[in-house]
Design a protein around this motif. Structure first.
Motif: not given
Length: 278
Positions: A120-143
């Motif tokens: 199990l690999l934990q990905l600990d996201f160090k930022e918050d909702r304000q840092a998210l853009t559609p590009e960030v969400v899309e890139s995360f999903g693709a990865s």
């Protein structure tokens, strides 16, 4: 040599999570070699995510580059190509051969090399909702999507975690309610159970609740078991972060095992596994 994966006590398994990809306290953080080793062994391992200039995520803890890499400035201002050219630093601050990896690099490596079904690999996201853009969400999903079943996404802003998780079907989620000053506030107020109830309500889909081990032990000192209500809600508990294997650390781990935490985050999983081998 003891395989540093878990400690079994009275029928309960407590996983030893490799904090920042470290097997031993002397290991540099976030090296591909160690992360891949953990995932092949079936261990639990954690890395951190921060957003870079092109809307992807780098495997780094800090929002700035100086402490962990040979670069300088904010991660948010540096693009993918430039980040991949930076070297990581060891625990003494010296550059090492290994370079910074991006989330897509790490996920592709694990997909290619193979993952133990228990890993199990934990990905600990160090930022918050304000840092998210559609590009960030899309890139995360693709990865993350190709290996989503071997991942758990965590952070302190569960709204951000839920948004990212929606882009990677099958990924598990976790929540860390231990903001700066939480320990002192809880010790002053004594409202440990309210703290846990609020955490469970804030993150209804989180399968893992990440708690500062000092809060867990302070609650016990106050006569409150904060692990039991989390288990009663069908969730699991990670207690973070045990730094070493000195007598104090061993005594703290003994208490966490008695409280039946499900996972202990440690910078020295091999050392702890060996200490508790018998």
């Amino acid at each position: 040599m003891t395989v540093p994966i878990l400690i079994e006590r009275e029928g309960h398994r407590t996983w030893l999570k490799w904090h920042r990809g470290r097997r031993r306290a002397s290991d540099p953080a976030f090296t591909g070699e160690r992360i891949l080793e953990a995932m092949r062994l079936g261990a639990s391992v954690e890395v951190d995510l921060v957003i870079h200039a092109e809307g992807g995520c780098a495997i780094l803890h800090d929002l700035t580059l100086e402490r962990e890499t040979t670069g300088s400035g904010k991660v948010r201002d540096i693009g993918a190509t430039a980040l991949r050219e930076l070297h990581l630093r060891d625990n003494d601050g010296n550059p090492i051969a290994e370079k910074v990896r991006l989330l897509e690099d790490l996920c592709a490596l694990l997909a290619r090399e193979g993952i133990h079904p228990d890993a199990l690999l934990q990905l600990d996201f160090k930022e918050d909702r304000q840092a998210l853009t559609p590009e960030v969400v899309e890139s995360f999903g693709a990865s993350a999507t190709p290996i989503a079943g071997s991942l758990i996404l965590s952070g302190g802003d569960f709204e951000a975690i839920a948004m990212l998780a929606a882009a990677a079907p099958g990924i598990a989620t976790g929540f860390d309610p231990c903001y700066d000053g939480a320990l002192a506030d809880l010790q002053a107020r004594g409202n440990y159970l309210d703290f846990i109830r609020e955490a469970l309500a804030t993150a209804p889909d989180a399968g893992m609740i990440y708690l500062d081990y000092e809060i867990v032990l302070a609650a016990e000192d106050a006569g409150v078991d904060i692990i039991a209500p989390i288990h009663a809600a069908g969730r699991r508990v990670d207690a973070w972060t045990i730094g070493g294997t000195d007598p104090l650390a061993i005594a703290q781990v003994e208490r966490l095992l008695r409280l039946r935490v499900d996972q202990i985050t440690t910078d020295d999983p091999e050392g702890l596994a060996e200490a508790f081998r018998s």
